[in-house]
Design a protein around this motif. Structure first.
Motif, PDB file in Angstrom:
ATOM      1  N   LEU A   1       0.915  -1.162  -0.070  1.00 28.28           N
ATOM      2  CA  LEU A   1      -0.042   0.036  -0.080  1.00 28.28           C
ATOM      3  C   LEU A   1       0.770   1.074   0.067  1.00 28.28           C
ATOM      4  O   LEU A   1       1.976   1.220   0.774  1.00 28.28           O
ATOM      5  CB  LEU A   1      -0.887   0.043   1.096  1.00 28.28           C
ATOM      6  N   VAL A   2       0.337   2.196  -0.756  1.00 33.18           N
ATOM      7  CA  VAL A   2       1.394   3.666  -0.657  1.00 33.18           C
ATOM      8  C   VAL A   2       0.204   4.761  -0.339  1.00 33.18           C
ATOM      9  O   VAL A   2      -0.869   4.784  -0.606  1.00 33.18           O
ATOM     10  CB  VAL A   2       1.696   3.963  -2.049  1.00 33.18           C
ATOM     11  N   GLY A   3       0.746   5.261   0.964  1.00 32.75           N
ATOM     12  CA  GLY A   3      -0.240   6.046   1.695  1.00 32.75           C
ATOM     13  C   GLY A   3       0.800   7.198   2.338  1.00 32.75           C
ATOM     14  O   GLY A   3       1.732   7.386   2.162  1.00 32.75           O
ATOM     15  N   TRP A   4      -0.084   8.135   3.276  1.00 28.37           N
ATOM     16  CA  TRP A   4       0.689   9.276   3.904  1.00 28.37           C
ATOM     17  C   TRP A   4       0.572   9.176   5.316  1.00 28.37           C
ATOM     18  O   TRP A   4      -0.408   8.671   5.972  1.00 28.37           O
ATOM     19  CB  TRP A   4       0.104  10.539   3.413  1.00 28.37           C
ATOM     20  N   MET A   5       1.884   9.462   5.918  1.00 25.30           N
ATOM     21  CA  MET A   5       1.798   9.597   7.334  1.00 25.30           C
ATOM     22  C   MET A   5       2.747  10.696   7.771  1.00 25.30           C
ATOM     23  O   MET A   5       3.633  11.194   7.009  1.00 25.30           O
ATOM     24  CB  MET A   5       2.809   8.455   7.857  1.00 25.30           C
ATOM     25  N   ARG A   6       2.125  11.317   8.857  1.00 30.77           N
ATOM     26  CA  ARG A   6       2.810  12.474   9.556  1.00 30.77           C
ATOM     27  C   ARG A   6       4.302  12.190  10.035  1.00 30.77           C
ATOM     28  O   ARG A   6       4.688  11.247  10.726  1.00 30.77           O
ATOM     29  CB  ARG A   6       2.089  13.234  10.656  1.00 30.77           C
ATOM     30  N   SER A   7       5.259  13.149   9.885  1.00 37.54           N
ATOM     31  CA  SER A   7       6.573  13.162  10.009  1.00 37.54           C
ATOM     32  C   SER A   7       6.913  12.696  11.633  1.00 37.54           C
ATOM     33  O   SER A   7       7.750  12.344  12.101  1.00 37.54           O
ATOM     34  CB  SER A   7       7.462  14.277   9.861  1.00 37.54           C
ATOM     35  N   ASP A   8       5.898  13.336  12.640  1.00 37.96           N
ATOM     36  CA  ASP A   8       6.220  13.196  13.733  1.00 37.96           C
ATOM     37  C   ASP A   8       5.788  11.581  14.497  1.00 37.96           C
ATOM     38  O   ASP A   8       6.029  11.445  15.485  1.00 37.96           O
ATOM     39  CB  ASP A   8       5.606  14.133  14.871  1.00 37.96           C
ATOM     40  N   TYR A   9       5.492  10.756  13.519  1.00 40.75           N
ATOM     41  CA  TYR A   9       5.193   9.380  13.642  1.00 40.75           C
ATOM     42  C   TYR A   9       6.317   8.409  13.031  1.00 40.75           C
ATOM     43  O   TYR A   9       6.321   7.167  13.203  1.00 40.75           O
ATOM     44  CB  TYR A   9       3.750   8.830  13.207  1.00 40.75           C
ATOM     45  N   LEU A  10       7.422   8.960  12.597  1.00 37.25           N
ATOM     46  CA  LEU A  10       8.387   8.368  11.718  1.00 37.25           C
ATOM     47  C   LEU A  10       9.634   8.686  12.288  1.00 37.25           C
ATOM     48  O   LEU A  10       9.952   9.653  13.074  1.00 37.25           O
ATOM     49  CB  LEU A  10       8.411   8.689  10.465  1.00 37.25           C
ATOM     50  N   CYS A  11      10.525   7.574  12.581  1.00 38.77           N
ATOM     51  CA  CYS A  11      12.065   8.002  13.035  1.00 38.77           C
ATOM     52  C   CYS A  11      12.895   6.933  12.037  1.00 38.77           C
ATOM     53  O   CYS A  11      12.400   6.241  11.613  1.00 38.77           O
ATOM     54  CB  CYS A  11      12.289   7.706  14.478  1.00 38.77           C
ATOM     55  N   ARG A  12      14.185   6.950  12.172  1.00 37.26           N
ATOM     56  CA  ARG A  12      15.005   6.314  11.379  1.00 37.26           C
ATOM     57  C   ARG A  12      15.591   5.160  12.455  1.00 37.26           C
ATOM     58  O   ARG A  12      15.620   5.218  13.365  1.00 37.26           O
ATOM     59  CB  ARG A  12      16.238   7.049  11.003  1.00 37.26           C
TER      60      ARG A  12
END
Length: 89
Positions: free
Chosen positions: A78-89
């Motif tokens: 699936l390709v979709g969108w997520m806010r940056s404050d829920y992602l980390c490296r």
């Protein structure tokens, strides 16, 4: 759902879109999940719920109307969108 705020940006803009980057979903609650949406806004429909600490590919990003960076990500096909404050490296 609680969120984990990042001190540094996930991906430097100049690194995109030449190559997708790997990222991980991050929340304060290890048992929670993050919504994947069909557009870069909280008003867009949720198309999947991604478990905390799951690796996915960040493909691109845009500034949302909420003044947050939204990443277009790939999760299980699936390709979709997520806010940056829920992602980390």
């Amino acid at each position: 759902m609680k969120r984990f705020l990042l001190a540094i940006p996930l991906i430097i803009a100049s690194a995109l879109p030449a190559q997708a980057q790997w990222a991980m979903t991050c929340t304060r609650d290890p048992n929670s999940s993050v919504n994947l949406r069909n557009g870069p806004s909280k008003r867009n429909t949720v198309i999947a719920s991604i478990p905390n600490s799951y690796y996915l590919r960040a493909l691109d990003w845009v500034w949302g109307g909420d003044q947050m960076r939204w990443y277009r990500v790939e999760y299980n096909g699936l390709v979709g969108w997520m806010r940056s404050d829920y992602l980390c490296r």
